[in-house]
Write a protein that holds these residues in place. Structure first.
Motif, PDB file in Angstrom:
ATOM      1  N   TYR A  26      31.433  41.043  33.281  1.00 34.75           N
ATOM      2  CA  TYR A  26      30.744  41.267  34.570  1.00 34.75           C
ATOM      3  C   TYR A  26      29.306  41.649  34.185  1.00 34.75           C
ATOM      4  O   TYR A  26      29.076  41.826  33.044  1.00 34.75           O
ATOM      5  CB  TYR A  26      31.004  42.656  35.033  1.00 34.75           C
ATOM      6  CG  TYR A  26      32.652  42.634  35.871  1.00 34.75           C
ATOM      7  CD1 TYR A  26      33.145  41.344  35.877  1.00 34.75           C
ATOM      8  CD2 TYR A  26      32.968  43.878  36.363  1.00 34.75           C
ATOM      9  CE1 TYR A  26      34.604  41.427  36.587  1.00 34.75           C
ATOM     10  CE2 TYR A  26      34.296  43.531  36.971  1.00 34.75           C
ATOM     11  CZ  TYR A  26      35.060  42.378  37.019  1.00 34.75           C
ATOM     12  OH  TYR A  26      36.129  42.546  37.715  1.00 34.75           O
ATOM     13  N   LEU A  55      25.899  45.161  37.665  1.00 35.10           N
ATOM     14  CA  LEU A  55      26.915  45.236  38.712  1.00 35.10           C
ATOM     15  C   LEU A  55      27.956  46.463  38.415  1.00 35.10           C
ATOM     16  O   LEU A  55      28.157  46.906  37.388  1.00 35.10           O
ATOM     17  CB  LEU A  55      27.616  44.066  38.859  1.00 35.10           C
ATOM     18  CG  LEU A  55      27.163  42.739  39.332  1.00 35.10           C
ATOM     19  CD1 LEU A  55      28.164  41.865  39.747  1.00 35.10           C
ATOM     20  CD2 LEU A  55      26.439  43.126  40.602  1.00 35.10           C
ATOM     21  N   VAL A  75      31.196  47.348  40.040  1.00 35.84           N
ATOM     22  CA  VAL A  75      32.239  46.850  40.786  1.00 35.84           C
ATOM     23  C   VAL A  75      33.603  47.687  41.077  1.00 35.84           C
ATOM     24  O   VAL A  75      33.987  48.333  39.920  1.00 35.84           O
ATOM     25  CB  VAL A  75      32.696  45.355  40.243  1.00 35.84           C
ATOM     26  CG1 VAL A  75      33.620  44.831  41.126  1.00 35.84           C
ATOM     27  CG2 VAL A  75      31.540  44.562  40.121  1.00 35.84           C
ATOM     28  N   CYS A 101      37.866  44.947  43.885  1.00 37.78           N
ATOM     29  CA  CYS A 101      36.904  43.713  44.326  1.00 37.78           C
ATOM     30  C   CYS A 101      36.817  42.972  43.165  1.00 37.78           C
ATOM     31  O   CYS A 101      36.360  43.242  42.022  1.00 37.78           O
ATOM     32  CB  CYS A 101      35.662  44.559  44.622  1.00 37.78           C
ATOM     33  SG  CYS A 101      35.775  45.498  46.223  1.00 37.78           S
ATOM     34  N   VAL A 142      35.532  39.783  41.056  1.00 39.28           N
ATOM     35  CA  VAL A 142      34.261  39.044  40.547  1.00 39.28           C
ATOM     36  C   VAL A 142      34.497  37.647  40.056  1.00 39.28           C
ATOM     37  O   VAL A 142      35.212  37.433  39.438  1.00 39.28           O
ATOM     38  CB  VAL A 142      33.386  39.790  39.503  1.00 39.28           C
ATOM     39  CG1 VAL A 142      32.076  39.017  39.210  1.00 39.28           C
ATOM     40  CG2 VAL A 142      33.133  41.026  39.923  1.00 39.28           C
ATOM     41  N   ARG A 184      36.002  43.285  49.311  1.00 41.12           N
ATOM     42  CA  ARG A 184      35.035  42.656  49.100  1.00 41.12           C
ATOM     43  C   ARG A 184      35.091  41.728  47.697  1.00 41.12           C
ATOM     44  O   ARG A 184      35.835  41.984  46.792  1.00 41.12           O
ATOM     45  CB  ARG A 184      33.789  43.665  48.644  1.00 41.12           C
ATOM     46  CG  ARG A 184      33.018  44.028  49.965  1.00 41.12           C
ATOM     47  CD  ARG A 184      32.118  45.161  49.682  1.00 41.12           C
ATOM     48  NE  ARG A 184      32.614  46.494  48.837  1.00 41.12           N
ATOM     49  CZ  ARG A 184      31.972  47.465  48.394  1.00 41.12           C
ATOM     50  NH1 ARG A 184      30.654  47.209  48.297  1.00 41.12           N
ATOM     51  NH2 ARG A 184      32.543  48.404  47.680  1.00 41.12           N
ATOM     52  N   TYR A 240      32.791  39.753  44.634  1.00 47.05           N
ATOM     53  CA  TYR A 240      31.514  39.546  44.285  1.00 47.05           C
ATOM     54  C   TYR A 240      31.560  38.041  43.733  1.00 47.05           C
ATOM     55  O   TYR A 240      32.149  37.635  42.851  1.00 47.05           O
ATOM     56  CB  TYR A 240      30.962  40.461  43.063  1.00 47.05           C
ATOM     57  CG  TYR A 240      31.072  41.851  43.913  1.00 47.05           C
ATOM     58  CD1 TYR A 240      29.666  42.564  43.663  1.00 47.05           C
ATOM     59  CD2 TYR A 240      32.182  42.679  44.114  1.00 47.05           C
ATOM     60  CE1 TYR A 240      29.592  43.713  44.128  1.00 47.05           C
ATOM     61  CE2 TYR A 240      31.873  43.969  44.712  1.00 47.05           C
ATOM     62  CZ  TYR A 240      30.470  44.401  44.511  1.00 47.05           C
ATOM     63  OH  TYR A 240      30.337  45.772  44.900  1.00 47.05           O
ATOM     64  N   THR A 271      29.024  35.242  41.613  1.00 47.08           N
ATOM     65  CA  THR A 271      27.990  35.449  40.868  1.00 47.08           C
ATOM     66  C   THR A 271      27.676  33.920  40.333  1.00 47.08           C
ATOM     67  O   THR A 271      28.559  33.144  40.124  1.00 47.08           O
ATOM     68  CB  THR A 271      27.871  36.297  39.735  1.00 47.08           C
ATOM     69  OG1 THR A 271      28.827  35.871  38.630  1.00 47.08           O
ATOM     70  CG2 THR A 271      28.244  37.594  40.239  1.00 47.08           C
ATOM     71  N   MET A 286      23.684  36.457  42.986  1.00 46.22           N
ATOM     72  CA  MET A 286      24.933  36.958  43.638  1.00 46.22           C
ATOM     73  C   MET A 286      24.896  37.075  45.165  1.00 46.22           C
ATOM     74  O   MET A 286      23.938  37.114  45.725  1.00 46.22           O
ATOM     75  CB  MET A 286      25.079  38.258  43.000  1.00 46.22           C
ATOM     76  CG  MET A 286      26.316  39.227  43.204  1.00 46.22           C
ATOM     77  SD  MET A 286      26.529  40.831  42.774  1.00 46.22           S
ATOM     78  CE  MET A 286      25.198  41.608  44.224  1.00 46.22           C
ATOM     79  N   ARG A 287      26.191  36.928  45.573  1.00 44.59           N
ATOM     80  CA  ARG A 287      26.503  37.273  46.856  1.00 44.59           C
ATOM     81  C   ARG A 287      27.799  38.094  47.108  1.00 44.59           C
ATOM     82  O   ARG A 287      28.816  37.614  46.382  1.00 44.59           O
ATOM     83  CB  ARG A 287      26.489  35.819  47.626  1.00 44.59           C
ATOM     84  CG  ARG A 287      27.065  36.316  49.272  1.00 44.59           C
ATOM     85  CD  ARG A 287      26.853  34.983  49.907  1.00 44.59           C
ATOM     86  NE  ARG A 287      27.426  35.346  51.310  1.00 44.59           N
ATOM     87  CZ  ARG A 287      27.720  34.266  52.409  1.00 44.59           C
ATOM     88  NH1 ARG A 287      27.199  33.034  52.316  1.00 44.59           N
ATOM     89  NH2 ARG A 287      28.205  34.724  53.587  1.00 44.59           N
ATOM     90  N   ILE A 288      28.062  38.771  48.193  1.00 41.97           N
ATOM     91  CA  ILE A 288      28.914  39.843  48.005  1.00 41.97           C
ATOM     92  C   ILE A 288      29.645  39.185  49.496  1.00 41.97           C
ATOM     93  O   ILE A 288      29.120  39.219  50.529  1.00 41.97           O
ATOM     94  CB  ILE A 288      28.786  41.170  48.233  1.00 41.97           C
ATOM     95  CG1 ILE A 288      28.076  41.670  46.916  1.00 41.97           C
ATOM     96  CG2 ILE A 288      29.877  41.937  48.572  1.00 41.97           C
ATOM     97  CD1 ILE A 288      27.515  43.164  47.096  1.00 41.97           C
ATOM     98  N   ARG A 337      32.504  39.825  52.359  1.00 44.05           N
ATOM     99  CA  ARG A 337      33.415  40.995  52.733  1.00 44.05           C
ATOM    100  C   ARG A 337      34.207  40.264  53.521  1.00 44.05           C
ATOM    101  O   ARG A 337      34.108  39.309  54.531  1.00 44.05           O
ATOM    102  CB  ARG A 337      32.452  41.692  53.692  1.00 44.05           C
ATOM    103  CG  ARG A 337      31.405  42.575  52.798  1.00 44.05           C
ATOM    104  CD  ARG A 337      30.223  43.512  53.502  1.00 44.05           C
ATOM    105  NE  ARG A 337      29.501  44.410  52.701  1.00 44.05           N
ATOM    106  CZ  ARG A 337      28.460  44.012  52.108  1.00 44.05           C
ATOM    107  NH1 ARG A 337      28.149  42.826  52.076  1.00 44.05           N
ATOM    108  NH2 ARG A 337      27.696  44.757  51.135  1.00 44.05           N
TER     109      ARG A 337
END
Length: 214
Positions: A86, A90, A92, A96, A98, A148, A150, A152, A191-193, A195
């Motif tokens: 990671y 971040l 986390v 969730c 990644v 969520r 993550y 990246t 990065m974008r999360i 949901r």
């Protein structure tokens, strides 16, 4: 805009076929566009093996392509990251995952003059936005119960078209790469999360496009 393509997962039988994928042109070999050859080489020569290695390691490697009447139109690869991979910046939650969006590219014929990845509806470059939308859908589908996800990815600081594409698609730049010899990494972190919907009225798509899988 949805192009007339079909998305599917790559198999070992596609090893020779993948060598035909061209996401950059000989005439643009100089300058910052040279970084695109690393991406092209991944899909042509290493993508299947790297994806299978990730699967064997329990990291759910994924390699998908879009096909049109001329062959491979776009491709992307992603996999889970282990906690020790990671990004340091971040925090986390345990529930969730990644995922690393390792590589994404569109065929040269879908790019506008100069190789830019413009995203306006109706332009050839809109394939880039369609490809990343498909990748985000696939990533979300891999963890339907996670609140969520993550997402990246690393981008060479010279790859301006890719950074513009990520910006359009709601990725945040966590760090910017830079040139040596100062010791900086050429790769910046984005990065974008994602949901997950919490009820029937929540948005269905992780992106601004509707899903185009056929």
């Amino acid at each position: 805009m949805t192009h007339d393509v079909k998305w599917r997962e790559v198999t070992k039988q596609d090893k020779t076929y993948m060598q035909s994928f061209a996401c950059t042109a000989e005439r643009r070999r100089r300058g910052e566009i040279r970084v695109e050859y690393t991406v092209q080489a991944f899909f042509r020569h290493f993508g299947i093996a790297k994806t299978n290695q990730a699967k064997d390691a329990g990291l759910d490697g994924r390699l998908l392509i879009a096909e049109d009447s001329e062959g491979i139109a776009a491709a992307y690869a992603h996999r889970l990251l282990e906690p020790d991979e990671y990004p340091q910046e971040l925090e986390v939650p345990d529930d969730c995952p990644v995922r690393d969006l390792c590589f994404l590219a569109v065929a040269e014929r879908y790019r506008v003059a100069g190789g830019a990845l413009f995203g306006q509806t109706g332009t050839p470059g809109a394939m880039a936005d369609e490809a990343i939308n498909e990748a985000l859908w696939d990533i979300r589908d891999r963890a339907p119960k996670a609140p969520r996800i993550y997402v990246t990815g690393l981008v060479d600081y010279r790859n301006i078209p890719s950074m513009r594409m990520l910006t359009r698609n709601h990725f945040d730049e966590l760090s910017r790469g830079g040139p040596p010899p100062s010791g900086d990494n050429r790769l910046g972190r984005w990065m974008r999360i994602l949901r997950q919907p919490t009820d029937a009225g929540a948005p269905a798509s992780p992106g601004t496009e509707t899903r185009s899988r056929k």
